[in-house]
Design an enzyme around this catalytic site. Structure first.
Site, PDB file in Angstrom:
ATOM      1  N   ASP A 102       0.879  -1.166   0.000  1.00 17.57           N
ATOM      2  CA  ASP A 102       0.000   0.000   0.000  1.00 17.57           C
ATOM      3  C   ASP A 102       0.919   1.219   0.000  1.00 17.57           C
ATOM      4  O   ASP A 102       1.633   1.460   0.978  1.00 17.57           O
ATOM      5  CB  ASP A 102      -0.887  -0.011   1.247  1.00 17.57           C
ATOM      6  CG  ASP A 102      -1.835   1.179   1.324  1.00 17.57           C
ATOM      7  OD1 ASP A 102      -1.560   2.214   0.676  1.00 17.57           O
ATOM      8  OD2 ASP A 102      -2.838   1.079   2.053  1.00 17.57           O
ATOM      9  N   VAL A 103       0.925   1.965  -1.090  1.00 21.25           N
ATOM     10  CA  VAL A 103       1.916   3.037  -1.261  1.00 21.25           C
ATOM     11  C   VAL A 103       1.732   4.183  -0.278  1.00 21.25           C
ATOM     12  O   VAL A 103       2.620   5.033  -0.149  1.00 21.25           O
ATOM     13  CB  VAL A 103       1.928   3.576  -2.706  1.00 21.25           C
ATOM     14  CG1 VAL A 103       2.275   2.469  -3.684  1.00 21.25           C
ATOM     15  CG2 VAL A 103       0.605   4.252  -3.077  1.00 21.25           C
TER      16      VAL A 103
ATOM     17  N   TYR B 122      -6.859  15.877  -8.971  1.00 13.34           N
ATOM     18  CA  TYR B 122      -6.083  14.809  -9.619  1.00 13.34           C
ATOM     19  C   TYR B 122      -4.946  15.411 -10.437  1.00 13.34           C
ATOM     20  O   TYR B 122      -3.789  14.998 -10.320  1.00 13.34           O
ATOM     21  CB  TYR B 122      -7.010  14.001 -10.519  1.00 13.34           C
ATOM     22  CG  TYR B 122      -6.325  12.938 -11.353  1.00 13.34           C
ATOM     23  CD1 TYR B 122      -5.925  11.733 -10.802  1.00 13.34           C
ATOM     24  CD2 TYR B 122      -6.097  13.149 -12.718  1.00 13.34           C
ATOM     25  CE1 TYR B 122      -5.306  10.754 -11.575  1.00 13.34           C
ATOM     26  CE2 TYR B 122      -5.478  12.179 -13.494  1.00 13.34           C
ATOM     27  CZ  TYR B 122      -5.088  10.986 -12.920  1.00 13.34           C
ATOM     28  OH  TYR B 122      -4.477  10.029 -13.691  1.00 13.34           O
TER      29      TYR B 122
ATOM     30  N   LYS C 160      -0.677  15.104 -10.032  1.00 16.00           N
ATOM     31  CA  LYS C 160       0.196  14.622 -11.106  1.00 16.00           C
ATOM     32  C   LYS C 160       1.237  15.688 -11.476  1.00 16.00           C
ATOM     33  O   LYS C 160       2.412  15.371 -11.703  1.00 16.00           O
ATOM     34  CB  LYS C 160      -0.635  14.232 -12.329  1.00 16.00           C
ATOM     35  CG  LYS C 160      -1.566  13.046 -12.095  1.00 16.00           C
ATOM     36  CD  LYS C 160      -0.806  11.772 -11.757  1.00 16.00           C
ATOM     37  CE  LYS C 160      -1.714  10.579 -11.630  1.00 16.00           C
ATOM     38  NZ  LYS C 160      -0.990   9.316 -11.351  1.00 16.00           N
TER      39      LYS C 160
ATOM     40  N   THR D 197      -8.448   0.849 -19.681  1.00 14.92           N
ATOM     41  CA  THR D 197      -8.405   0.130 -18.418  1.00 14.92           C
ATOM     42  C   THR D 197      -9.708   0.376 -17.679  1.00 14.92           C
ATOM     43  O   THR D 197     -10.483   1.262 -18.036  1.00 14.92           O
ATOM     44  CB  THR D 197      -7.244   0.606 -17.529  1.00 14.92           C
ATOM     45  OG1 THR D 197      -7.470   1.978 -17.168  1.00 14.92           O
ATOM     46  CG2 THR D 197      -5.903   0.482 -18.257  1.00 14.92           C
TER      47      THR D 197
END
Length: 248
Positions: A61-62, A153, A157, A188
């Protein structure tokens, strides 16, 4: 074709989508891939499908520093080195700007931004001792060409782009390269939300949505010595989407 023989590669979010494609492809090029995923059972499934001699699962789990330490310790204990880190894990949350909550934003920061930061900090000491390493941050065209309802988001990034470039300057003379891949629309579950490919992709210059393998190929180039003079580099894999569409 990139040669990754005997390269030990840790990949986050490798249980599905782009991460799974990256693991499959890098293993096919001779790499030993460590399949990191929050869901250990899923990591095991992917590793087993690739083959026990080429892939090893690890729970990662990052957002948890303890799991980063445990994962990197496992890699070092088992293989004695770590050649490549692919920071692929990420989450997408789309809401109008005015409706984004602090909790929403913090979740995106924890995974997309701090998850990458933690991973880089975990592997850099080992790569410094080796005097060689490749870190690849799989980001998004949203870092420089955001779409609607994705402010938080896009911000996470973009922050990793700046961090990656600064780290590339700092780490270059230690033999560590830091590069980025910017996917556009890729087919995806995260991108399509189970609703099929939007007609929009017919209008991008290449006339289709991208495939996970096409991201994996860019990652393979940056992982290998074929990109030995690349650091701070950004590879855009978007079918020309950010150029505009023929329909205007």
């Amino acid at each position: 074709m990139p040669d990754l023989k005997k390269q030990v590669i840790l990949i986050t979010g490798a249980n599905r989508g782009q991460g799974k494609a990256i693991a499959d492809h890098l293993a096919s090029l001779g790499g030993i891939v460590v399949v990191g995923a929050r869901n250990y059972a899923k990591a095991q499934e992917v590793a087993l499908a690739i083959g026990e001699e080429r892939a090893y699962p690890v729970q990662l789990d990052v957002t948890k520093e303890s799991q980063w330490k445990a994962a990197v310790d496992l890699v070092m204990d088992k293989f004695g080195k770590i050649d490549v880190l692919v920071n692929n894990a990420g989450v997408l949350k789309r809401k109008p700007f005015i409706n984004i909550t602090i909790d929403d934003y913090q979740q995106l920061i924890n995974v997309n931004q701090l998850g990458v930061f933690r991973g880089m900090q975990a592997v850099i000491p080992h790569m410094e001792k080796q005097q060689k390493g490749s870190i690849i941050n799989n980001l998004s065209i949203s870092a420089f060409a955001p779409i609607g309802n994705s402010s938080a988001y896009a911000a996470t990034k973009a922050s990793v782009v700046a961090m990656s470039k600064a780290a590339a300057i700092e780490l270059g003379q230690k033999g560590i390269r830091v590069n980025m891949v910017h996917p556009g629309g890729i087919e995806t579950e995260m991108a399509t939300q189970g609703e099929g490919v939007p007609d929009f992709y017919n209008s991008v210059p290449l006339g289709r949505i991208g495939q996970p393998l096409e991201i994996a190929r860019a990652v393979a180039f940056l992982a290998s010595d074929e990109s030995s003079y690349c650091t701070g580099t950004e590879i855009v894999v978007d079918g020309g989407m950010t150029l505009g569409t023929e329909e205007g």
